[in-house]
Design a protein around this motif. Sequence first.
Motif, PDB file in Angstrom:
ATOM      1  N   GLU A 294       0.852  -1.189   0.000  1.00  0.00           N
ATOM      2  CA  GLU A 294       0.000   0.000   0.000  1.00  0.00           C
ATOM      3  C   GLU A 294       0.894   1.247   0.000  1.00  0.00           C
ATOM      4  O   GLU A 294       2.088   1.172   0.305  1.00  0.00           O
ATOM      5  N   GLU A 295       0.284   2.386  -0.360  1.00  0.00           N
ATOM      6  CA  GLU A 295       0.988   3.665  -0.276  1.00  0.00           C
ATOM      7  C   GLU A 295       0.625   4.312   1.049  1.00  0.00           C
ATOM      8  O   GLU A 295      -0.543   4.590   1.318  1.00  0.00           O
ATOM      9  N   MET A 296       1.655   4.556   1.866  1.00  0.00           N
ATOM     10  CA  MET A 296       1.488   5.183   3.173  1.00  0.00           C
ATOM     11  C   MET A 296       2.595   6.213   3.350  1.00  0.00           C
ATOM     12  O   MET A 296       3.721   6.011   2.880  1.00  0.00           O
ATOM     13  N   PHE A 297       2.260   7.307   4.009  1.00  0.00           N
ATOM     14  CA  PHE A 297       3.236   8.379   4.249  1.00  0.00           C
ATOM     15  C   PHE A 297       3.868   8.840   2.934  1.00  0.00           C
ATOM     16  O   PHE A 297       5.076   9.099   2.858  1.00  0.00           O
ATOM     17  N   ASP A 298       3.060   8.893   1.870  1.00  0.00           N
ATOM     18  CA  ASP A 298       3.497   9.348   0.547  1.00  0.00           C
ATOM     19  C   ASP A 298       4.569   8.462  -0.066  1.00  0.00           C
ATOM     20  O   ASP A 298       5.335   8.907  -0.936  1.00  0.00           O
ATOM     21  N   SER A 299       4.666   7.198   0.345  1.00  0.00           N
ATOM     22  CA  SER A 299       5.628   6.254  -0.207  1.00  0.00           C
ATOM     23  C   SER A 299       4.996   4.875  -0.273  1.00  0.00           C
ATOM     24  O   SER A 299       4.148   4.534   0.553  1.00  0.00           O
ATOM     25  N   PRO A 300       5.399   4.043  -1.237  1.00  0.00           N
ATOM     26  CA  PRO A 300       4.888   2.671  -1.292  1.00  0.00           C
ATOM     27  C   PRO A 300       5.591   1.803  -0.251  1.00  0.00           C
ATOM     28  O   PRO A 300       6.819   1.872  -0.093  1.00  0.00           O
ATOM     29  N   TYR A 301       4.825   0.991   0.454  1.00  0.00           N
ATOM     30  CA  TYR A 301       5.357   0.152   1.514  1.00  0.00           C
ATOM     31  C   TYR A 301       5.007  -1.315   1.261  1.00  0.00           C
ATOM     32  O   TYR A 301       3.926  -1.632   0.764  1.00  0.00           O
ATOM     33  N   LEU A 302       5.955  -2.178   1.638  1.00  0.00           N
ATOM     34  CA  LEU A 302       5.705  -3.609   1.709  1.00  0.00           C
ATOM     35  C   LEU A 302       5.552  -3.977   3.180  1.00  0.00           C
ATOM     36  O   LEU A 302       6.351  -3.554   4.018  1.00  0.00           O
ATOM     37  N   ALA A 303       4.527  -4.750   3.490  1.00  0.00           N
ATOM     38  CA  ALA A 303       4.321  -5.261   4.844  1.00  0.00           C
ATOM     39  C   ALA A 303       4.205  -6.777   4.766  1.00  0.00           C
ATOM     40  O   ALA A 303       3.582  -7.316   3.845  1.00  0.00           O
ATOM     41  N   VAL A 304       4.810  -7.463   5.721  1.00  0.00           N
ATOM     42  CA  VAL A 304       4.708  -8.910   5.791  1.00  0.00           C
ATOM     43  C   VAL A 304       4.736  -9.318   7.255  1.00  0.00           C
ATOM     44  O   VAL A 304       5.466  -8.741   8.063  1.00  0.00           O
ATOM     45  N   ALA A 305       3.895 -10.277   7.603  1.00  0.00           N
ATOM     46  CA  ALA A 305       3.844 -10.756   8.983  1.00  0.00           C
ATOM     47  C   ALA A 305       4.978 -11.744   9.218  1.00  0.00           C
ATOM     48  O   ALA A 305       5.212 -12.649   8.407  1.00  0.00           O
ATOM     49  N   LYS A 306       5.676 -11.550  10.333  1.00  0.00           N
ATOM     50  CA  LYS A 306       6.774 -12.420  10.727  1.00  0.00           C
ATOM     51  C   LYS A 306       6.340 -13.211  11.952  1.00  0.00           C
ATOM     52  O   LYS A 306       6.120 -12.642  13.016  1.00  0.00           O
ATOM     53  N   TRP A 307       6.190 -14.492  11.783  1.00  0.00           N
ATOM     54  CA  TRP A 307       5.671 -15.358  12.831  1.00  0.00           C
ATOM     55  C   TRP A 307       6.601 -15.334  14.046  1.00  0.00           C
ATOM     56  O   TRP A 307       7.819 -15.339  13.901  1.00  0.00           O
ATOM     57  N   PRO A 308       6.083 -15.222  15.296  1.00  0.00           N
ATOM     58  CA  PRO A 308       4.648 -15.340  15.602  1.00  0.00           C
ATOM     59  C   PRO A 308       3.905 -14.012  15.762  1.00  0.00           C
ATOM     60  O   PRO A 308       2.716 -13.955  15.540  1.00  0.00           O
ATOM     61  N   ARG A 309       4.593 -12.895  16.151  1.00  0.00           N
ATOM     62  CA  ARG A 309       3.810 -11.716  16.556  1.00  0.00           C
ATOM     63  C   ARG A 309       4.343 -10.407  15.994  1.00  0.00           C
ATOM     64  O   ARG A 309       4.091  -9.355  16.572  1.00  0.00           O
ATOM     65  N   SER A 310       5.070 -10.405  14.897  1.00  0.00           N
ATOM     66  CA  SER A 310       5.671  -9.175  14.384  1.00  0.00           C
ATOM     67  C   SER A 310       5.179  -8.887  12.970  1.00  0.00           C
ATOM     68  O   SER A 310       4.793  -9.794  12.220  1.00  0.00           O
ATOM     69  N   VAL A 311       5.189  -7.606  12.620  1.00  0.00           N
ATOM     70  CA  VAL A 311       4.901  -7.155  11.258  1.00  0.00           C
ATOM     71  C   VAL A 311       6.101  -6.343  10.787  1.00  0.00           C
ATOM     72  O   VAL A 311       6.536  -5.407  11.465  1.00  0.00           O
ATOM     73  N   ILE A 312       6.649  -6.719   9.625  1.00  0.00           N
ATOM     74  CA  ILE A 312       7.786  -6.028   9.041  1.00  0.00           C
ATOM     75  C   ILE A 312       7.272  -5.080   7.964  1.00  0.00           C
ATOM     76  O   ILE A 312       6.515  -5.479   7.086  1.00  0.00           O
ATOM     77  N   LEU A 313       7.691  -3.806   8.035  1.00  0.00           N
ATOM     78  CA  LEU A 313       7.347  -2.822   7.017  1.00  0.00           C
ATOM     79  C   LEU A 313       8.634  -2.280   6.399  1.00  0.00           C
ATOM     80  O   LEU A 313       9.601  -1.990   7.113  1.00  0.00           O
ATOM     81  N   LYS A 314       8.621  -2.139   5.084  1.00  0.00           N
ATOM     82  CA  LYS A 314       9.795  -1.630   4.377  1.00  0.00           C
ATOM     83  C   LYS A 314       9.345  -0.830   3.170  1.00  0.00           C
ATOM     84  O   LYS A 314       8.458  -1.258   2.423  1.00  0.00           O
ATOM     85  N   ARG A 315       9.965   0.331   2.983  1.00  0.00           N
ATOM     86  CA  ARG A 315       9.647   1.161   1.820  1.00  0.00           C
ATOM     87  C   ARG A 315      10.156   0.490   0.551  1.00  0.00           C
ATOM     88  O   ARG A 315      11.288  -0.009   0.503  1.00  0.00           O
ATOM     89  N   LEU A 316       9.331   0.508  -0.490  1.00  0.00           N
ATOM     90  CA  LEU A 316       9.721  -0.125  -1.740  1.00  0.00           C
ATOM     91  C   LEU A 316      10.782   0.664  -2.488  1.00  0.00           C
ATOM     92  O   LEU A 316      11.461   0.112  -3.358  1.00  0.00           O
ATOM     93  N   ASP A 317      10.913   1.950  -2.201  1.00  0.00           N
ATOM     94  CA  ASP A 317      11.942   2.754  -2.864  1.00  0.00           C
ATOM     95  C   ASP A 317      13.211   2.871  -2.031  1.00  0.00           C
ATOM     96  O   ASP A 317      14.030   3.752  -2.247  1.00  0.00           O
ATOM     97  N   GLY A 318      13.384   1.969  -1.055  1.00  0.00           N
ATOM     98  CA  GLY A 318      14.616   1.921  -0.281  1.00  0.00           C
ATOM     99  C   GLY A 318      14.437   2.457   1.123  1.00  0.00           C
ATOM    100  O   GLY A 318      13.567   3.281   1.398  1.00  0.00           O
ATOM    101  N   GLY A 319      15.301   1.983   2.020  1.00  0.00           N
ATOM    102  CA  GLY A 319      15.242   2.428   3.395  1.00  0.00           C
ATOM    103  C   GLY A 319      15.270   1.262   4.361  1.00  0.00           C
ATOM    104  O   GLY A 319      15.131   0.095   3.959  1.00  0.00           O
TER     105      GLY A 319
END
Length: 400
Positions: A294-319
Amino acid sequence: MILRGLSDFFQRIVKRTIKANSLDGLPNDVILEGIMSHLEIWDVLTLRQVNKRFYELSHHAWLWKRMLLHSTDIPLPPLPPTSRHTPAHMSGVEAETLLCRAYSLDLNWRKRSPRCLSEWNFDPFHHIVEMTQSPGGRYLVACITDPQHKRYSIGVYAMRILGPPRLIAKLKTETKAYGIRVKYVTIKGEKSLAIAFLQREYYHASDKRKADDGFIPDASQLSTYHEIDPDVKLKYDCTAVHAPLADLEFLTDIAQMSSAAEFVAKARRLPPPFRNLVSVRSGPDHRLVCPDIEEMFDSPYLAVAKWPRSVILKRLDGGPLVTLVCPVGDEFAAQPHYIKAIKLLPFENKVFVVQELHGPVDGFGHHTSPPTYVFATHRVVPAGDAPVVLNPQFETHNCT
């Protein structure tokens, strides 16, 4: 003869009088701008059946483009964010097709029992393992494989073209891709189709050699739709790539004007349409599930759940990464729980998380009660210049 001549004369007079006092007596621009542009879609389609003149006027490009611009009460399907798909550059047929499909879908969806209005088949020339559509259905993105299920790829099919859908782009993957998500995003100023998918492989090289020799199943043959407890350890990879829409539209144009052999020859002379973006890897103790874009904070983001209780977010344009640890509340903290699904909420800058909780087990290792599900939303922060780990309190939750 005299009576017949008088009869023909009076009939012509009557027809002229009727025509002067009917819609047929109005100029075309008056009918288009003053009448037809104010009608509903189905009224225009009904008027089309009156006579040849109304049939031709009802196909006028100006009429459908105007209706497209003023159809605020009909939810339109998302279109690729390129100039080609704006009303100024769309043809009348494209605008009419878009409106009629949207109106038909809206009517069908409001019924007590919506039904399938039409269906059609096409030959993908590959075995499709998993698939999804881009917003609006312009492209179909699938994990495809050969008949022996040995080589896997991500394939992009152009759907709404003249003739059957065509495979226009293919990206080879190491193993079976699953959990595919697609989204129109802007990557460094370039309108693109972003694709995220999961892969998994045996964690130890010795296990991979055993699979190659046929002693254990290949990692791609393990189920991705059910919970599994493999005897050997797996490693996980979440990959995000993007294909510029300009390249996909160019390939689509070639596919419509060429045979399959000619298209393959022309496409091979072009640079590959896919560009790698980011990759998130994890070992056997932290499986990756449910990617989202999704696009959040004016940037495209990838989110993926990391088992068991974490969510990883990373900007698609780097960071760097943002790691969100998702609690379930003190009353459930003692129960085993893990993330089942996630969904980014771009307008709220939050992530919606579904967690599954399990109760005690009996002497045979079976749970004594059905699982409990916790639904929560968590606020996220934009990625900065360094990795961030957040451990927020949930804002809302429900249990079932």
